[in-house]
Enzyme design. Sequence first.
Site, PDB file in Angstrom:
ATOM      1  N   GLU A  93       1.242  25.700  32.028  1.00  0.00           N
ATOM      2  CA  GLU A  93       2.115  24.876  31.191  1.00  0.00           C
ATOM      3  C   GLU A  93       2.439  23.510  31.789  1.00  0.00           C
ATOM      4  OE1 GLU A  93       2.627  29.088  29.870  1.00  0.00           O
ATOM      5  OE2 GLU A  93       2.516  28.068  31.821  1.00  0.00           O
ATOM      6  N   GLU A 130       1.736  36.283  30.176  1.00  0.00           N
ATOM      7  CA  GLU A 130       3.119  36.738  30.071  1.00  0.00           C
ATOM      8  C   GLU A 130       3.213  38.111  29.405  1.00  0.00           C
ATOM      9  OE1 GLU A 130       5.923  32.874  29.907  1.00  0.00           O
ATOM     10  OE2 GLU A 130       4.547  33.031  28.215  1.00  0.00           O
TER      11      GLU A 130
END
Length: 267
Positions: A141, A121
Amino acid sequence: MQNFNIDQFLASDFDGFRVEIDSDHERGDIVLKRPPLNVIAMPQRDVLRQVFEALDAHPAVRVIVLRAEGEHFSSGGDIKGFLEASPEHVSKLAWNVAAPTRCEKPVIAVNQGYCFGVGFEFSLACDFRIAAHSTRYALPEQNLGQIPGSGGSARLQKIIGIARTKHMVMRAKRISGEQALDWGIATECVPDHELEQATEALVDELRRFSPLAQRTAKKLINDNEDAPLAVAIEMEGHCYSRLRSSNDFREGVEAFHSKRKAEFRGN
């Protein structure tokens, strides 16, 4: 923020990373260093934001580089930290990770090995990503019963589209540096031993240009990402008109006609 305060702050003993400033090459590096996987702790994200802001304000820095020591860029965040963090802290995660995007200066992410979770990210929030052949990108995730929470899926979808983003996010799939280059995630993909050479070349290339034109181009492109075409063209025209009155533009034109290298001052 006064210059001496910036230097003092950037010389601090940071948890999980260090800062290097190469004034000769106008380069400021943030180097992740929590071996062996360079896990990014929860409190570290807010400090990283502050460091990006300080480097953006540093007069000796033209280009910011985010890189890591060792075999891996980052395996992601401290999983236990998510359960311990307050809702207020968690609500700031995306703002902290977006710090490279808000920087006026160009920001380069240099990736190798694992580039997972928040490491990916942060990289997606940078302007350029140089991937090594060993790089593996992932947003894993789903394996934790969660989704990316710091802009990962949103930024990725802007770059590679909905189908490929679902492939990576909903299936927690890893892709190689070569595939990332093919999909438009990476700017370059080079053998691991050429990673620093490729970084130096890109830094030097970006330094050749007008700082004012670079800042203007970055902000214009970011601001126009969701704008209708007509609005984007209108905004581009306004920015172009402003730059026409700059000293850098005059220097660029005069240098072109004189067949010499332009010396841009950023004004």
